[in-house]
Design a protein around this motif. Structure first.
Motif, PDB file in Angstrom:
ATOM      1  N   LYS A  94     -11.946  -0.412   7.226  1.00 56.22           N
ATOM      2  CA  LYS A  94     -11.779  -1.052   5.892  1.00 56.22           C
ATOM      3  C   LYS A  94     -10.796  -0.008   5.276  1.00 56.22           C
ATOM      4  CE  LYS A  94     -17.601  -1.795   6.538  1.00 56.22           C
ATOM      5  NZ  LYS A  94     -17.201  -1.142   7.797  1.00 56.22           N
ATOM      6  N   THR A  95     -10.510   0.933   5.538  1.00 53.39           N
ATOM      7  CA  THR A  95      -9.720   1.633   4.506  1.00 53.39           C
ATOM      8  C   THR A  95      -8.213   1.814   5.630  1.00 53.39           C
ATOM      9  OG1 THR A  95     -10.242   4.278   4.662  1.00 53.39           O
ATOM     10  CG2 THR A  95     -11.250   2.575   2.714  1.00 53.39           C
ATOM     11  N   ALA A 134      -5.907  -3.159   8.117  1.00 48.67           N
ATOM     12  CA  ALA A 134      -6.786  -2.326   6.971  1.00 48.67           C
ATOM     13  C   ALA A 134      -6.171  -2.440   5.998  1.00 48.67           C
ATOM     14  CB  ALA A 134      -6.331  -0.840   7.599  1.00 48.67           C
ATOM     15  N   ARG A 151     -10.286  -7.413  -1.166  1.00 54.43           N
ATOM     16  CA  ARG A 151     -12.233  -6.568  -1.202  1.00 54.43           C
ATOM     17  C   ARG A 151     -12.745  -6.984  -2.048  1.00 54.43           C
ATOM     18  NH1 ARG A 151     -11.963  -0.077  -1.213  1.00 54.43           N
ATOM     19  NH2 ARG A 151     -11.355  -0.823   1.197  1.00 54.43           N
ATOM     20  N   ARG A 209      -7.394  -5.867   4.670  1.00 50.62           N
ATOM     21  CA  ARG A 209      -8.822  -5.934   4.013  1.00 50.62           C
ATOM     22  C   ARG A 209      -9.094  -5.372   2.055  1.00 50.62           C
ATOM     23  NH1 ARG A 209     -12.818  -4.073   9.252  1.00 50.62           N
ATOM     24  NH2 ARG A 209     -14.406  -4.917   7.582  1.00 50.62           N
ATOM     25  N   GLU A 210      -8.318  -3.898   2.254  1.00 52.35           N
ATOM     26  CA  GLU A 210      -8.332  -3.166   1.015  1.00 52.35           C
ATOM     27  C   GLU A 210      -8.160  -4.672   0.278  1.00 52.35           C
ATOM     28  OE1 GLU A 210      -6.232   0.001   1.088  1.00 52.35           O
ATOM     29  OE2 GLU A 210      -6.976   1.748   1.497  1.00 52.35           O
ATOM     30  N   LYS A 211      -6.988  -5.617   1.111  1.00 51.89           N
ATOM     31  CA  LYS A 211      -6.190  -5.908  -0.504  1.00 51.89           C
ATOM     32  C   LYS A 211      -7.222  -7.436  -0.893  1.00 51.89           C
ATOM     33  CE  LYS A 211      -3.118  -9.504  -1.554  1.00 51.89           C
ATOM     34  NZ  LYS A 211      -2.121 -10.723  -0.248  1.00 51.89           N
ATOM     35  N   HIS A 213       1.230  -1.320  -0.032  1.00 56.59           N
ATOM     36  CA  HIS A 213      -0.245   0.271   0.278  1.00 56.59           C
ATOM     37  C   HIS A 213       0.996   1.440  -0.345  1.00 56.59           C
ATOM     38  CE1 HIS A 213      -3.150   2.518   1.169  1.00 56.59           C
ATOM     39  NE2 HIS A 213      -2.617   3.088   1.646  1.00 56.59           N
TER      40      HIS A 213
END
Lengths: 382, 205
Positions: B33-34, B165, B172, B168-170, A364
């Motif tokens: 969540k993000t 987070a 999604r 969870r983004e990954k 990220h």
């Protein structure tokens, strides 16, 4: 070949939708694609075609593990007869190890593929190839004395909780083989550590301590020579002992481009850096801290983990800068846990799991940094 | 100095609020969540813990514990107000959270609206009260130690929440079985992360 094709064509209709055996469709698909390249193509959009499909990738990894596996079988026999004080020829030792290890492989593949097929039926997708590698990795990272039912339970845990709950192969966040290993380690510690489990049917009077356990206890004088640890005739998990067999596997992986050399190299660098930090800080009475860095590379599961586990393309970092950070931290933390944590002599497994967890975060921030840099470039021109 | 470093490292990795004690779960599960919003919440928790723990340390040592009021006069030597600790700690936490809320609203309105109700809810986040209570139980020797522990625990929470987070983004767009979507899979991820964090348990500093 034609004969087989004909057989498949003959029974195919009963597996199709509405047929008698449609409940077993994904199993039929799996067996058919094992023999023939499927003629189904993607339906829409632009796609790149090349010779790499996931079946081929997985098979290359399995091939790369063969040297470690064969060596592990031979070494199992050697260690067994050594503990009895007998010396035997190479084939007797190999055959003994083969008979010990084959059941573990069968159980791991049987349980894992069984669950994969059942879930594929239930969810109506095809059986994915991911388990080919996992099923081979699990036997290689357990001690040879492990009871078979434990292998079965751990494999089931890894496949159901570690992979299928996330939507199947390719979507898991942690390496499934390592999840199985960690499960075993925390659920049945007495079968996964100590001095008794590493040699099959060991004679009681013989010390079966792994080099890592010796080093952690401070007996660095008892360590085998560097050459012995590099060749791999030492007690340890089945596939992890021989650095040279693993190097052959690493060569195959890097040459075919399946495994990332960036991760392997940075893992080694991370371990060496941490080891030199310890060397510089070590008090005079702590022999483990004073151990030179290259010892860490050939002891225990470090080489195996760096080559086969850390490079798992699903759970590793995806960006190329991220791979360096990811690998470096694995090596760094592995040596840190080995030396500082008296509870676990082997830090590699937990270090990789920990970095699996943080790999998405590394990615990220690498992506965000790229976006920022490019935005800056764009606004300067405008 | 070495002592402070030990407390700092220990409170981040070994005694991690989320993975070792499973405290602060509600905001950890709800706001992760993000990455962007969880960075905001994580920083808020670091800040609140970094302030409330030393303030509560002073309260504990100069007002609440047995004999703490001896500095007033000898008559108070035997007074023990520690039954008041919960309510006093909560009062301190609530006022600190108010402060954070006002600062965030003024300087980061976007973050304020994305955190929503969870910012005031930090006041009842068990990680924060837990921080003060651990401080009381472990009897730190100086305010410097208490502050280090507070900031360290906050950073531990921060690492945990941005870690999950990102995961969870990954995931999604992963094809997760329907019953597990949302919170179900988040619990499983938390468990697996706890497994990975067990690597630090047992390190003695």
């Amino acid at each position: 070949m034609k004969l087989i094709r004909k057989q498949f064509d003959k029974i195919k209709p009963s597996f199709e939708k509405g047929g008698k055996l449609q409940a077993f469709r994904s199993m039929f698909d799996a067996i058919e694609t094992l023999f023939f390249v499927p003629n189904t193509t993607t339906k829409s959009g632009v796609h790149i075609r090349d010779s790499k499909d996931s079946k081929r990738l997985m098979m290359i990894v399995v091939i790369a593990m063969i040297p470690a596996l064969l060596f592990g079988m031979w070494n199992t026999g050697v260690q067994h007869f050594l503990s009895l004080g007998e010396s035997v020829d190479i084939m007797t030792a190999f055959w003994y190890g083969f008979l010990k290890i084959l059941p573990i492989i069968v159980v791991s593949y049987g349980v894992g593929l069984g669950i994969e097929i059942i879930i594929a039926q239930m969810r109506g997708h095809e059986v994915k190839e991911g388990f080919f590698v996992t099923g081979m990795l699990i036997p290689l990272i357990v001690p040879v004395g492990v009871p078979l039912w434990m292998v079965a339970v751990a494999t089931a845990f890894a496949v159901i909780i570690g992979v299928e709950a996330f939507g199947g192969a390719g979507m898991n966040i942690m390496n499934p083989a390592l999840t199985a290993r960690a499960f075993l380690f925390f659920a049945y510690p007495s079968h996964m550590s100590g001095d008794a489990v590493w040699i099959a049917e060991k004679a009681d009077g013989f010390s079966g301590a792994t080099p890592l356990a010796e080093a952690a206890a401070g007996h660095t004088a008892n360590l085998p020579s560097v050459m012995e640890m590099f060749m791999g005739n030492i007690p340890g998990s089945i596939g992890e002992t021989s650095t040279i067999a693993i190097l052959i596997g690493a060569f195959i992986l890097i040459y075919t481009g399946v495994g990332s050399w960036k991760i392997m190299a940075s893992t080694v660098v991370g371990a060496l850096v941490m080891a030199y930090i310890f060397n510089a800080l070590a008090p005079a009475d702590n022999a483990f801290m004073q151990l030179p860095g290259y010892y860490h590379l050939i002891m225990g599961g470090f080489a195996f983990g760096a080559v086969f586990m850390a490079t798992d393309p699903v759970s590793a970092a995806q960006t190329s800068k991220g791979k360096y950070i990811y690998g470096f931290l694995i090596g760094f933390i592995a040596v840190l846990i080995r030396v500082l944590n008296p509870a676990y002599p082997e830090g590699m497994m937990l270090a990789i799991l920990l970095m699996n967890v943080f790999a998405p975060l590394i990615d990220h921030y690498v992506v965000q940094a790229n976006i920022k840099r490019r935005l800056k470039r764009a606004s300067v021109k405008a | 100095m070495e002592n402070l470093v030990n407390i700092f490292v220990k409170s981040i990795f070994i005694d991690n609020m989320v993975f070792a004690y499973f405290l602060g779960m509600c905001s950890y599960l709800a706001v992760s969540k993000t990455v962007k919003t969880s960075v905001g919440l994580g920083l808020a928790v670091v800040f609140v813990l970094g302030i409330t723990v030393p303030v509560d340390y002073l309260l504990h040592n100069y007002v609440l514990r047995e004999g703490a009021l001896a500095w007033l006069s000898d008559d108070f030597k035997t007074v023990d107000l520690s039954f008041l600790s919960f309510i006093m700690f909560i009062a301190v936490i609530a006022s600190m959270v108010q402060l954070v809320e006002m600062v965030v609203e003024k300087f980061a309105p976007a973050l304020y609206s994305s955190l929503g109700i969870f910012l005031p809810l930090i006041a009842v986040n068990c990680a924060i009260l837990g921080g003060s209570l651990f401080m009381q139980e472990r009897d730190y020797n100086s305010i410097a130690e208490a502050t280090t522990f507070g900031i360290g625990s906050g950073i531990g929470f921060f690492i945990a929440i941005i870690g999950i987070a990102a995961i969870r983004e990954k995931i999604r767009y992963s094809d997760i079985p329907a019953p597990l979507r949302g919170l179900g899979i988040t619990f499983i991820i938390t468990g697996l992360m706890g497994l990975a964090f067990m690597s630090f348990m047992g390190i003695k500093l």
